[in-house]
Motif scaffolding. Structure first.
Motif, PDB file in Angstrom:
ATOM      1  N   LYS A 160       5.939  27.510  38.520  1.00  0.00           N
ATOM      2  CA  LYS A 160       5.842  26.428  37.536  1.00  0.00           C
ATOM      3  C   LYS A 160       7.187  25.737  37.355  1.00  0.00           C
ATOM      4  CE  LYS A 160       4.324  25.462  32.807  1.00  0.00           C
ATOM      5  NZ  LYS A 160       3.793  26.048  31.547  1.00  0.00           N
ATOM      6  N   LEU A 161       8.280  26.529  37.263  1.00  0.00           N
ATOM      7  CA  LEU A 161       9.619  25.957  37.100  1.00  0.00           C
ATOM      8  C   LEU A 161      10.030  25.167  38.328  1.00  0.00           C
ATOM      9  CD1 LEU A 161      11.491  28.943  35.392  1.00  0.00           C
ATOM     10  CD2 LEU A 161      10.786  26.791  34.334  1.00  0.00           C
ATOM     11  N   LYS A 162       9.606  25.654  39.494  1.00  0.00           N
ATOM     12  CA  LYS A 162       9.922  24.952  40.730  1.00  0.00           C
ATOM     13  C   LYS A 162       9.269  23.581  40.755  1.00  0.00           C
ATOM     14  CE  LYS A 162       9.677  25.557  45.749  1.00  0.00           C
ATOM     15  NZ  LYS A 162       9.206  26.453  46.852  1.00  0.00           N
ATOM     16  N   LEU A 163       8.016  23.529  40.334  1.00  0.00           N
ATOM     17  CA  LEU A 163       7.307  22.251  40.277  1.00  0.00           C
ATOM     18  C   LEU A 163       7.920  21.337  39.230  1.00  0.00           C
ATOM     19  CD1 LEU A 163       3.611  23.490  40.546  1.00  0.00           C
ATOM     20  CD2 LEU A 163       4.918  22.277  42.293  1.00  0.00           C
ATOM     21  N   GLU A 164       8.326  21.909  38.103  1.00  0.00           N
ATOM     22  CA  GLU A 164       8.935  21.113  37.033  1.00  0.00           C
ATOM     23  C   GLU A 164      10.274  20.527  37.491  1.00  0.00           C
ATOM     24  OE1 GLU A 164       9.281  19.291  33.316  1.00  0.00           O
ATOM     25  OE2 GLU A 164       7.571  20.231  34.335  1.00  0.00           O
ATOM     26  N   ASP A 165      11.078  21.348  38.193  1.00  0.00           N
ATOM     27  CA  ASP A 165      12.358  20.860  38.709  1.00  0.00           C
ATOM     28  C   ASP A 165      12.144  19.740  39.728  1.00  0.00           C
ATOM     29  OD1 ASP A 165      13.730  22.616  37.139  1.00  0.00           O
ATOM     30  OD2 ASP A 165      14.050  24.118  38.717  1.00  0.00           O
ATOM     31  N   GLN A 166      11.114  19.886  40.552  1.00  0.00           N
ATOM     32  CA  GLN A 166      10.812  18.860  41.535  1.00  0.00           C
ATOM     33  C   GLN A 166      10.389  17.564  40.857  1.00  0.00           C
ATOM     34  OE1 GLN A 166      11.182  19.151  44.930  1.00  0.00           O
ATOM     35  NE2 GLN A 166      10.747  16.950  44.970  1.00  0.00           N
ATOM     36  N   ARG A 167       9.606  17.710  39.790  1.00  0.00           N
ATOM     37  CA  ARG A 167       9.171  16.519  39.043  1.00  0.00           C
ATOM     38  C   ARG A 167      10.366  15.799  38.425  1.00  0.00           C
ATOM     39  NH1 ARG A 167       7.840  14.846  33.997  1.00  0.00           N
ATOM     40  NH2 ARG A 167       8.632  16.775  33.082  1.00  0.00           N
ATOM     41  N   LYS A 168      11.274  16.576  37.820  1.00  0.00           N
ATOM     42  CA  LYS A 168      12.461  15.976  37.205  1.00  0.00           C
ATOM     43  C   LYS A 168      13.341  15.320  38.258  1.00  0.00           C
ATOM     44  CE  LYS A 168      12.760  19.067  33.206  1.00  0.00           C
ATOM     45  NZ  LYS A 168      13.552  20.125  32.528  1.00  0.00           N
ATOM     46  N   PHE A 169      13.416  15.957  39.418  1.00  0.00           N
ATOM     47  CA  PHE A 169      14.207  15.402  40.512  1.00  0.00           C
ATOM     48  C   PHE A 169      13.653  14.042  40.950  1.00  0.00           C
ATOM     49  CE2 PHE A 169      14.464  14.857  45.138  1.00  0.00           C
ATOM     50  CZ  PHE A 169      15.847  14.806  45.314  1.00  0.00           C
ATOM     51  N   ASN A 170      12.341  13.973  41.105  1.00  0.00           N
ATOM     52  CA  ASN A 170      11.707  12.724  41.523  1.00  0.00           C
ATOM     53  C   ASN A 170      11.924  11.617  40.497  1.00  0.00           C
ATOM     54  OD1 ASN A 170      10.767  13.989  43.805  1.00  0.00           O
ATOM     55  ND2 ASN A 170       8.758  14.470  42.918  1.00  0.00           N
ATOM     56  N   ILE A 171      11.832  11.967  39.212  1.00  0.00           N
ATOM     57  CA  ILE A 171      12.050  10.978  38.149  1.00  0.00           C
ATOM     58  C   ILE A 171      13.482  10.489  38.173  1.00  0.00           C
ATOM     59  CG2 ILE A 171      12.170  10.667  35.646  1.00  0.00           C
ATOM     60  CD1 ILE A 171       9.797  12.592  35.416  1.00  0.00           C
ATOM     61  N   GLU A 172      14.436  11.430  38.373  1.00  0.00           N
ATOM     62  CA  GLU A 172      15.851  11.082  38.357  1.00  0.00           C
ATOM     63  C   GLU A 172      16.191  10.135  39.511  1.00  0.00           C
ATOM     64  OE1 GLU A 172      19.219  11.281  36.173  1.00  0.00           O
ATOM     65  OE2 GLU A 172      17.452  12.525  35.792  1.00  0.00           O
ATOM     66  N   VAL A 173      15.583  10.362  40.660  1.00  0.00           N
ATOM     67  CA  VAL A 173      15.867   9.544  41.840  1.00  0.00           C
ATOM     68  C   VAL A 173      15.320   8.137  41.683  1.00  0.00           C
ATOM     69  CG1 VAL A 173      15.319   9.245  44.293  1.00  0.00           C
ATOM     70  CG2 VAL A 173      16.039  11.466  43.434  1.00  0.00           C
ATOM     71  N   THR A 174      14.187   7.997  41.079  1.00  0.00           N
ATOM     72  CA  THR A 174      13.483   6.711  41.096  1.00  0.00           C
ATOM     73  C   THR A 174      13.521   5.942  39.787  1.00  0.00           C
ATOM     74  OG1 THR A 174      11.407   7.801  40.470  1.00  0.00           O
ATOM     75  CG2 THR A 174      11.883   7.590  42.826  1.00  0.00           C
ATOM     76  N   LYS A 175      14.051   6.514  38.728  1.00  0.00           N
ATOM     77  CA  LYS A 175      13.895   5.887  37.418  1.00  0.00           C
ATOM     78  C   LYS A 175      14.569   4.513  37.304  1.00  0.00           C
ATOM     79  CE  LYS A 175      17.850   8.115  35.152  1.00  0.00           C
ATOM     80  NZ  LYS A 175      18.247   8.962  34.002  1.00  0.00           N
ATOM     81  N   ASP A 176      15.691   4.264  38.051  1.00  0.00           N
ATOM     82  CA  ASP A 176      16.409   2.999  37.905  1.00  0.00           C
ATOM     83  C   ASP A 176      16.191   2.027  39.066  1.00  0.00           C
ATOM     84  OD1 ASP A 176      17.558   3.709  35.494  1.00  0.00           O
ATOM     85  OD2 ASP A 176      19.188   4.798  36.503  1.00  0.00           O
ATOM     86  N   LEU A 177      15.369   2.436  40.024  1.00  0.00           N
ATOM     87  CA  LEU A 177      15.223   1.590  41.211  1.00  0.00           C
ATOM     88  C   LEU A 177      14.680   0.212  40.894  1.00  0.00           C
ATOM     89  CD1 LEU A 177      13.887   4.092  43.902  1.00  0.00           C
ATOM     90  CD2 LEU A 177      16.131   2.982  43.809  1.00  0.00           C
TER      91      LEU A 177
END
Length: 439
Positions: free
Chosen positions: A149-166
């Motif tokens: 669950k934490l692995k999936l959550e970290d991946q989700r946060k990573f994806n948001i961080e990468v794309t949030k300002d594009l």
């Protein structure tokens, strides 16, 4: 109000006669035979306490811990009974081993249809070492699920961080998302997903409301410390036995269309029933090869109308549902509803409408729930009857039940005084037998 009372009458009928398309029932099918060859022990295939099997000799929760002798003795002929089923049945969240045993009298000619000729036993082992082992296994499983669950959550946060300002417009005078503004640069240091991030603060766990203690827990606390139960001296060598087979379990699945090939040879019964004709066929149905032949033949061998097979919608539904998985010897659905073999007998009355299974005398503040049932196909495997070559004498001289239904205490309670020095206890549970119809 019992949870069973929440069903509407229509829902009850659907569950009891099998009209639902989905299933939460687990089915047991015969697998490899149990082999116990004293002359060549290297070829032996013997069960352990964690196996489910039919026939053979019981595996007790401790080699020196057995139930009371009366629990495996027929109340009619007073002879020792044979094991029909041993099911390893642990409960979610419980830190102990748990087994359900069903015994039946082999003296069918004298004891068939008599009370106390079939019995069910529930056994529990609370051995400290085994409890610690189960707890470790559960903790490992919980930790693994949490890590995933934490692995999936970290991946989700990573994806948001990468794309949030594009695609965020930060300069009102420019529509270029890739402008020179440092705040809109997704590769700026501030938004670098590979930059070291502060660990999020862990939230304090919420305090859980105290759970109301059950009658069983309160009673066990208030009771004086009991003496350890004396160990029974039953020997498996003294017990009669059927041929043994391992049982594997799988979720019930339904065939989409088409009649099971095994049922094609019984099509004439339906046609004769519609014409009001009589049948002297000695063939049995695919639900175990026993039901229809018994319903068409009395103990004296006299034939009866084939329509008697079909005038019970519960039996018709039983046959219809079993045809999807004709090899089933066991149905397991803790807290669910049994598949009734007949809607006419006293056992059926306990399940049609509001559940009316007797409450456990050893835990009067509780109630019982359906847990499992043994299916008629088991008879063929236990007695090793060759369905293609069986004659009516073989069938009539053997077991004559349609299904054996077991109800167990919802709290899974056993009085402390029943536990012996090996931390093992056994208790008799409710067992309802739906016998074949006799004429």
């Amino acid at each position: 109000m019992s949870s069973h009372d929440e069903y509407s009458s229509d829902e009850e009928d659907d569950d009891l006669i099998g009209n639902n398309d989905t299933s939460e029932v687990y089915l047991g099918f015969v697998d490899a035979p149990i082999i116990d060859d004293e002359e060549d022990p290297e070829d032996n295939e013997l069960p352990t306490i964690e196996d489910t099997f039919i026939g053979s000799k019981p595996i007790w929760l401790h080699p020196k811990s057995q139930p009371e002798e009366s629990a495996i003795t027929c109340d009619n002929c007073h002879k020792k009974m044979a094991l029909l089923l041993q099911a390893f049945a642990p409960m979610d969240g419980k830190l102990y081993d748990r087994v359900i045993y069903i015994f039946g009298c082999k003296n069918s000619s004298q004891c068939s249809r008599t009370k106390g000729s079939v019995k069910a036993i529930r056994g529990i082992s609370r051995d400290p070492e085994r409890v610690a082992e189960i707890k470790s296994e559960q903790d490992s499983a919980i930790q693994k699920a949490l890590d995933e669950k934490l692995k999936l959550e970290d991946q989700r946060k990573f994806n948001i961080e990468v794309t949030k300002d594009l695609f965020t417009k930060t300069n009102t005078n420019s529509s270029n998302p890739f402008g020179e503004s440092s705040t809109s640069n997704p590769f700026a240091a501030a938004s670098n997903p590979f930059a070291k991030k502060e660990e999020p603060k862990k939230e304090e766990p919420k305090k859980e409301e105290p759970i109301k203690e059950s009658y069983a827990k309160i009673a066990s606390k208030n009771a004086p410390k009991p003496q350890k139960k004396k160990i029974s001296t039953i020997s498996n060598d003294d017990l009669p036995a059927y041929n043994g087979s391992f049982v594997y379990v799988d979720l019930e699945k339904f065939k989409k269309e088409g009649l099971d090939p095994e049922l094609e040879k019984y099509k004439h019964l339906i046609e004769k029933s519609e014409k009001g004709e009589e049948s002297d066929s000695e063939e049995g149905p695919s639900n175990g090869g026993r039901g229809a032949s018994k319903r068409r033949e009395s103990s004296s061998g006299a034939s009866i109308e084939a329509s008697s097979v079909l005038d019970d919608r519960y039996f018709a539904a039983f046959t219809d549902k079993v045809k999807h998985n004709p090899g089933q010897v066991l149905r397991y659905n803790l807290g669910g509803r049994p598949l009734l073999y007949s809607g006419k007998d006293d056992i059926a009355k306990r399940f049609i409408g509001t559940f009316n299974i007797p409450k456990p005398g050893f835990n009067p503040g509780s109630e019982r729930q359906f847990e499992l049932q043994l299916m008629p196909k088991a008879i063929m495997d236990l007695e090793q009857i060759d369905e293609t070559n069986a004659n009516i004498a073989d069938i009539l001289n053997g077991m004559s039940w349609g299904t054996i239904i077991v109800g167990t205490d919802v709290e899974d309670f056993i009085p402390e005084e029943n536990f012996d020095e090996h931390h093992v206890a056994y208790i008799e549970e409710w067992c309802g037998v739906q016998w074949e119809e006799s004429v």
